[in-house]
Design a protein around this motif. Structure first.
Motif, PDB file in Angstrom:
ATOM      1  N   LEU A 310       8.276 -23.441 -50.319  1.00  0.00           N
ATOM      2  CA  LEU A 310       6.941 -23.993 -50.550  1.00  0.00           C
ATOM      3  C   LEU A 310       7.003 -25.481 -50.848  1.00  0.00           C
ATOM      4  N   LYS A 311       7.950 -25.871 -51.671  1.00  0.00           N
ATOM      5  CA  LYS A 311       8.094 -27.299 -52.015  1.00  0.00           C
ATOM      6  C   LYS A 311       8.347 -28.135 -50.770  1.00  0.00           C
ATOM      7  N   GLU A 312       9.241 -27.679 -49.897  1.00  0.00           N
ATOM      8  CA  GLU A 312       9.542 -28.414 -48.677  1.00  0.00           C
ATOM      9  C   GLU A 312       8.313 -28.497 -47.769  1.00  0.00           C
ATOM     10  N   GLN A 313       7.592 -27.396 -47.635  1.00  0.00           N
ATOM     11  CA  GLN A 313       6.450 -27.367 -46.733  1.00  0.00           C
ATOM     12  C   GLN A 313       5.251 -28.134 -47.293  1.00  0.00           C
ATOM     13  N   GLU A 314       5.055 -28.092 -48.594  1.00  0.00           N
ATOM     14  CA  GLU A 314       3.960 -28.864 -49.192  1.00  0.00           C
ATOM     15  C   GLU A 314       4.197 -30.366 -49.038  1.00  0.00           C
ATOM     16  N   ALA A 315       5.442 -30.788 -49.156  1.00  0.00           N
ATOM     17  CA  ALA A 315       5.756 -32.211 -48.977  1.00  0.00           C
ATOM     18  C   ALA A 315       5.389 -32.663 -47.565  1.00  0.00           C
ATOM     19  N   ILE A 316       5.635 -31.811 -46.575  1.00  0.00           N
ATOM     20  CA  ILE A 316       5.280 -32.149 -45.197  1.00  0.00           C
ATOM     21  C   ILE A 316       3.757 -32.181 -45.034  1.00  0.00           C
ATOM     22  N   ALA A 317       3.073 -31.185 -45.611  1.00  0.00           N
ATOM     23  CA  ALA A 317       1.613 -31.127 -45.505  1.00  0.00           C
ATOM     24  C   ALA A 317       0.952 -32.338 -46.160  1.00  0.00           C
ATOM     25  N   LYS A 318       1.462 -32.757 -47.318  1.00  0.00           N
ATOM     26  CA  LYS A 318       0.879 -33.894 -48.037  1.00  0.00           C
ATOM     27  C   LYS A 318       1.100 -35.213 -47.312  1.00  0.00           C
ATOM     28  N   SER A 319       2.112 -35.262 -46.452  1.00  0.00           N
ATOM     29  CA  SER A 319       2.412 -36.506 -45.747  1.00  0.00           C
ATOM     30  C   SER A 319       1.531 -36.717 -44.516  1.00  0.00           C
ATOM     31  N   TYR A 336      15.673 -26.763 -45.041  1.00  0.00           N
ATOM     32  CA  TYR A 336      15.905 -25.638 -45.961  1.00  0.00           C
ATOM     33  C   TYR A 336      15.222 -24.372 -45.438  1.00  0.00           C
ATOM     34  N   THR A 337      13.995 -24.522 -44.924  1.00  0.00           N
ATOM     35  CA  THR A 337      13.279 -23.358 -44.399  1.00  0.00           C
ATOM     36  C   THR A 337      14.068 -22.694 -43.278  1.00  0.00           C
ATOM     37  N   TRP A 338      14.689 -23.496 -42.411  1.00  0.00           N
ATOM     38  CA  TRP A 338      15.465 -22.892 -41.326  1.00  0.00           C
ATOM     39  C   TRP A 338      16.723 -22.223 -41.854  1.00  0.00           C
ATOM     40  N   ARG A 339      17.317 -22.753 -42.917  1.00  0.00           N
ATOM     41  CA  ARG A 339      18.480 -22.062 -43.510  1.00  0.00           C
ATOM     42  C   ARG A 339      18.054 -20.703 -44.066  1.00  0.00           C
ATOM     43  N   VAL A 340      16.860 -20.630 -44.638  1.00  0.00           N
ATOM     44  CA  VAL A 340      16.334 -19.342 -45.115  1.00  0.00           C
ATOM     45  C   VAL A 340      16.149 -18.397 -43.930  1.00  0.00           C
ATOM     46  N   ALA A 341      15.649 -18.923 -42.816  1.00  0.00           N
ATOM     47  CA  ALA A 341      15.487 -18.092 -41.623  1.00  0.00           C
ATOM     48  C   ALA A 341      16.843 -17.622 -41.097  1.00  0.00           C
ATOM     49  N   GLN A 342      17.846 -18.501 -41.118  1.00  0.00           N
ATOM     50  CA  GLN A 342      19.184 -18.108 -40.656  1.00  0.00           C
ATOM     51  C   GLN A 342      19.772 -17.009 -41.539  1.00  0.00           C
ATOM     52  N   GLU A 343      19.568 -17.110 -42.846  1.00  0.00           N
ATOM     53  CA  GLU A 343      20.077 -16.065 -43.728  1.00  0.00           C
ATOM     54  C   GLU A 343      19.344 -14.748 -43.499  1.00  0.00           C
ATOM     55  N   ARG A 471      -3.796 -19.593 -51.675  1.00  0.00           N
ATOM     56  CA  ARG A 471      -3.410 -20.738 -52.468  1.00  0.00           C
ATOM     57  C   ARG A 471      -4.433 -21.848 -52.247  1.00  0.00           C
ATOM     58  N   ASN A 472      -4.470 -22.790 -53.169  1.00  0.00           N
ATOM     59  CA  ASN A 472      -5.299 -23.959 -52.955  1.00  0.00           C
ATOM     60  C   ASN A 472      -4.692 -24.779 -51.844  1.00  0.00           C
ATOM     61  N   GLU A 473      -5.488 -25.124 -50.828  1.00  0.00           N
ATOM     62  CA  GLU A 473      -4.948 -25.872 -49.698  1.00  0.00           C
ATOM     63  C   GLU A 473      -4.539 -27.258 -50.127  1.00  0.00           C
ATOM     64  N   VAL A 474      -3.398 -27.705 -49.524  1.00  0.00           N
ATOM     65  CA  VAL A 474      -2.868 -29.030 -49.838  1.00  0.00           C
ATOM     66  C   VAL A 474      -3.790 -30.074 -49.230  1.00  0.00           C
TER      67      VAL A 474
END
Length: 474
Positions: A310-319, A336-343, A471-474
């Motif tokens: 969530l932290k990684e994706q919110e940073a992208i959304a806020k930018s 990081y999200t893709w590493r989670v997908a790989q695992e 969730r509250n939208e970014v």
């Protein structure tokens, strides 16, 4: 002199031939049993897959016979191989040793000219045609369109809901993405017709190839024929658009395949386009929908990992300006999200395994594998090997921070070597765009247990029923 020659001919030559034959047969086929003709061990494997005990079923074979053993699957004598070295041998052997050769059920459902079946120059030519559309340089143009599809899906099926069944929703999403991006099929009767036949085609992919009424195999064959007819109509229309109206050759996969020529000006055949279109439908639909489903399941069980995603994706959304589509640059930030997908792929690979076929008698690890036998490899056997991935039952995305530390041909959810899945980057893009919107808009918790079976893809209990909270939208 003539008597000596007669002696050699009558006595010594037969002995030499006998010794030669003895030396040739000194290598034995791997241990094991071929079981009942045609059926062999197919039903036992399929039962264990549905009960999610297939790895244990294979481990018992390994304990009894070792990492190489013979059995019979789906009507063919087969050798099961296990380990990184075996994976490398299977994925890198050229067509003088092993050919692409799927089970009879897959071959008859998908057709004999799909890339899974081809070898040598034909394999290179058809794979090149697929890659010309699916490579990253081409996919850059489709990020916004895929983003639009995901947003539409979430608005239609997630927003305003309290509970959802994740697997059917992910299948619906990936099917619509395939229809839009790969085939250029708009929403309407034609897409609805494909959606009706598609699940039936898939269900018989791993089945005993007995074509009798009311069997899975028979239903799959009929569904495959219906899909082929629909795609044939579509292909004819796109050929007219390409030849008479100057359509963009890269507007969709079928148009791209129609426009591909090799240096010898050989166009892909009609059968190759239709067979590979069906293959891409299955590969792009099932693998991605299963990955997304189990990624959601694992994030529900791992709050700290969900928070990091969530932290990684919110940073992208806020930018980004509000409402602007994701870009390829945004995708490249989702490390990081893709590493989670790989695992997730390591723990629950969508593809259970695959087959190749010997084109001649070969020797491997001291055993003889006769010409025409199947070679069977299973994805999860190296993924859950504690010598390769310590604490294999633990969900740990940090395993993929240093890719070079993972032994070659051990992590193989998309295959490996020159036969790695050509849709790898497409699946990556699809997964990351979807996860971005889900985690920034919702949190969720499971309403069902963690069990699942394979049929042949992983299917979670109750199709992964979850309670969702906006969730509250970014």
């Amino acid at each position: 002199m003539s008597a000596l020659l007669l002696f050699i001919f009558l006595f010594l030559i037969p002995i030499v031939l006998l010794l030669g034959k003895s030396r040739k047969s000194s290598k034995k086929v791997p241990p094991g049993s071929l079981g009942i003709p045609i059926i062999g061990q197919s039903l036992g494997l399929l039962r264990s897959m549905r009960a999610n005990t297939a790895e244990e079923w294979l481990q018992r074979r390994i304990q009894k016979y070792g990492p190489i053993s013979k059995l019979s699957l789906f009507g063919k004598p087969t050798v099961f191989m296990y380990g990184p070295a075996s994976n490398k041998f299977i994925f890198t052997s050229d067509n003088s040793t092993l050919s692409n050769g799927q089970t009879q059920s897959i071959r008859r459902i998908l057709g004999e000219r799909c890339v899974l079946e081809l070898s040598g120059q034909d394999h290179k030519r058809v794979r090149g045609a697929l890659m010309s559309f699916l490579k990253p340089e081409s996919l850059i143009k489709y990020v916004g369109k895929m983003d639009e599809e995901v947003r539409m899906h979430i608005q239609m099926h997630w927003q305003g809901k309290q509970e959802v069944k994740v697997l059917p929703l992910m299948k619906s999403l990936t099917f619509n993405i395939i229809c839009t991006l790969l085939f250029g099929i708009e929403r309407g009767p034609r897409r609805d017709e494909l959606a009706k036949w598609f699940p039936q085609m898939i269900e018989g992919m791993w089945s005993v190839p007995i074509n009798l009424p009311f069997t899975r195999f028979n239903r799959s064959l009929r569904a495959s024929a219906s899909i082929r007819d629909t795609l044939k109509e579509l292909m004819d229309e796109k050929r007219v658009e390409l030849e008479q109206k100057g359509a963009n050759p890269h507007q969709d996969l079928i148009t791209c395949m129609l426009s591909i020529y090799e240096q010898n000006n050989e166009v892909m055949t009609e059968q190759e386009i239709l067979d590979n279109a069906r293959l891409v439908m299955i590969a792009g639909h099932d693998t991605s929908s299963v990955l997304l489903t189990f990624l959601i399941r694992l994030l529900a069980n791992e709050p700290s990992i969900y928070a990091a995603v969530l932290k990684e994706q919110e940073a992208i959304a806020k930018s980004k300006p509000k409402g602007e589509f994701l870009s390829w640059e945004d995708i490249s930030k989702m490390k990081y999200t893709w590493r989670v997908a790989q695992e997730t792929l390591r723990m629950v690979p969508p593809v259970f395994g695959g087959f190749r076929k010997t084109v001649k008698d070969i020797e491997y690890e001291g055993y003889l594998i006769p010409k025409g036998w199947q070679i069977f490899w299973v994805t999860n056997m190296t993924h859950t090997d504690g010598r390769i991935f310590p604490e294999p039952t633990k969900f740990d995305p940090t395993r993929f921070e240093n890719q070079s530390a993972i032994p070659s041909y051990s992590f193989v959810p998309f295959g490996g070597g020159p036969r790695i899945c050509p849709g790898y980057e497409f699946a990556r893009l699809e997964t990351l765009v979807t996860v971005h919107h889900l985690v920034t808009k919702f949190s969720w918790k499971l309403c069902s247990d963690n069990s699942f079976g394979r049929d042949p893809m992983p299917v979670p209990t109750k199709q992964l029923l979850v309670q969702i909270m906006p969730r509250n939208e970014v």
